[in-house]
Design a protein around this motif. Structure first.
Motif, PDB file in Angstrom:
ATOM      1  N   ASP A   1       0.812  -1.215   0.000  1.00  0.00           N
ATOM      2  CA  ASP A   1       0.000   0.000   0.000  1.00  0.00           C
ATOM      3  C   ASP A   1       0.845   1.264   0.000  1.00  0.00           C
ATOM      4  O   ASP A   1       0.564   2.222  -0.714  1.00  0.00           O
ATOM      5  CB  ASP A   1      -0.940   0.004   1.213  1.00  0.00           C
ATOM      6  CG  ASP A   1      -2.042  -1.027   1.073  1.00  0.00           C
ATOM      7  OD1 ASP A   1      -2.241  -1.512  -0.058  1.00  0.00           O
ATOM      8  OD2 ASP A   1      -2.684  -1.353   2.078  1.00  0.00           O
ATOM      9  N   TRP A   2       1.903   1.282   0.825  1.00  0.00           N
ATOM     10  CA  TRP A   2       2.736   2.485   0.913  1.00  0.00           C
ATOM     11  C   TRP A   2       3.437   2.748  -0.411  1.00  0.00           C
ATOM     12  O   TRP A   2       3.615   3.896  -0.810  1.00  0.00           O
ATOM     13  CB  TRP A   2       3.780   2.327   2.020  1.00  0.00           C
ATOM     14  CG  TRP A   2       4.794   1.263   1.706  1.00  0.00           C
ATOM     15  CD1 TRP A   2       4.731  -0.058   2.007  1.00  0.00           C
ATOM     16  CD2 TRP A   2       6.019   1.442   0.989  1.00  0.00           C
ATOM     17  NE1 TRP A   2       5.837  -0.716   1.536  1.00  0.00           N
ATOM     18  CE2 TRP A   2       6.651   0.183   0.902  1.00  0.00           C
ATOM     19  CE3 TRP A   2       6.651   2.562   0.419  1.00  0.00           C
ATOM     20  CZ2 TRP A   2       7.874  -0.006   0.270  1.00  0.00           C
ATOM     21  CZ3 TRP A   2       7.875   2.365  -0.209  1.00  0.00           C
ATOM     22  CH2 TRP A   2       8.476   1.095  -0.276  1.00  0.00           C
TER      23      TRP A   2
ATOM     24  N   ARG B   1       1.141   4.306  -3.341  1.00  0.00           N
ATOM     25  CA  ARG B   1       0.866   5.745  -3.235  1.00  0.00           C
ATOM     26  C   ARG B   1       1.990   6.596  -3.807  1.00  0.00           C
ATOM     27  O   ARG B   1       1.809   7.804  -4.006  1.00  0.00           O
ATOM     28  CB  ARG B   1       0.618   6.108  -1.772  1.00  0.00           C
ATOM     29  CG  ARG B   1      -0.673   5.540  -1.211  1.00  0.00           C
ATOM     30  CD  ARG B   1      -1.009   6.153   0.141  1.00  0.00           C
ATOM     31  NE  ARG B   1      -0.055   5.765   1.157  1.00  0.00           N
ATOM     32  CZ  ARG B   1      -0.186   4.693   1.942  1.00  0.00           C
ATOM     33  NH1 ARG B   1      -1.241   3.905   1.792  1.00  0.00           N
ATOM     34  NH2 ARG B   1       0.707   4.410   2.857  1.00  0.00           N
TER      35      ARG B   1
ATOM     36  N   GLU C   1       3.592   7.202 -10.079  1.00  0.00           N
ATOM     37  CA  GLU C   1       2.994   8.147 -11.018  1.00  0.00           C
ATOM     38  C   GLU C   1       3.274   7.654 -12.426  1.00  0.00           C
ATOM     39  O   GLU C   1       4.328   7.073 -12.689  1.00  0.00           O
ATOM     40  CB  GLU C   1       3.587   9.550 -10.844  1.00  0.00           C
ATOM     41  CG  GLU C   1       3.253  10.222  -9.517  1.00  0.00           C
ATOM     42  CD  GLU C   1       3.811  11.632  -9.438  1.00  0.00           C
ATOM     43  OE1 GLU C   1       4.479  12.052 -10.412  1.00  0.00           O
ATOM     44  OE2 GLU C   1       3.589  12.296  -8.416  1.00  0.00           O
TER      45      GLU C   1
END
Length: 208
Positions: free
Chosen positions: A77-78, A81, A84
């Motif tokens: 999860d980290w 984020r 891009e």
């Protein structure tokens, strides 16, 4: 009247109580050393008012780059984020791609940024040697490959050698790519910045 037994009763009782106390102290000490708290705290804990939470997800073991790595099913999860989107090709590579697609004949297709391990695999008799050979090419890619549409085999590789290819570590990488392509019979063409990109001559000599 003999009252000796009456005098011995308190003494016997004190001795028995002392023995029991020592036994309890030994048991509590052993429990504390093992579990960190005395058994009395466990015996007299109130019943939970609600059912306990389900156990956390157990970590599994996956093979990543040849190593068994314990990975939680949610520990990405980290990382997610931080991602891009970015362009697959640089400006120079985009210009070259537009040239290449006009030069390959019908029946061939140009694919950008293809890993060596996607079109060549080690198949020697030694499994450990095969694994080490795979790791050599697992993270190395070629700027462009030309594939035969029907067979999906790579017939030509194209590398764009910018200034980074002058670095020693890049020269080692380039040597590996050159040797791997030569051994597997895949032609490899290299172009420097400013050089005219023309691969049409290869296909005039190659059978369709």
């Amino acid at each position: 009247m003999d009252i000796s037994h009456l005098l011995l009763t308190p003494v016997r009782l004190a001795v028995e109580i002392g023995v029991v106390g020592v036994t309890i102290a030994v048991v509590v000490g052993a429990w504390r050393r093992r579990y960190g708290h005395p058994p009395v705290a466990v015996l007299f804990q109130p019943a939970p008012s609600q059912p306990p939470a389900p156990p956390s997800v157990q970590s599994s073991s996956v093979v990543d780059a040849g190593f068994n790595v314990p990975v939680s099913m949610t520990d990405y999860d980290w990382a997610v984020r931080l991602y891009e989107p970015t362009a697959l090709l640089s400006e120079w590579e985009r210009r070259v791609l537009s040239i290449l697609v006009t030069q390959v004949p019908h029946g061939y297709y140009v694919c950008p940024q293809v890993r060596l391990a996607d079109f060549m695999v080690p198949r020697g008799p030694d499994r450990d040697a095969n694994r080490q050979a795979f790791f050599k090419i697992a993270s190395k890619s070629i700027d462009f490959v030309v594939v035969h549409v029907q067979s999906c085999t790579v017939v030509l590789g194209i590398e764009l050698d910018d200034s980074t290819h002058a670095h020693p570590e890049r020269q080692y990488r380039d040597g590996l790519v050159d040797a791997a392509c030569a051994h597997t019979g895949i032609a490899l063409l290299r172009f420097s910045p400013g050089a005219r990109v023309d691969i049409s001559g290869y296909f005039r000599a190659a059978p369709v």
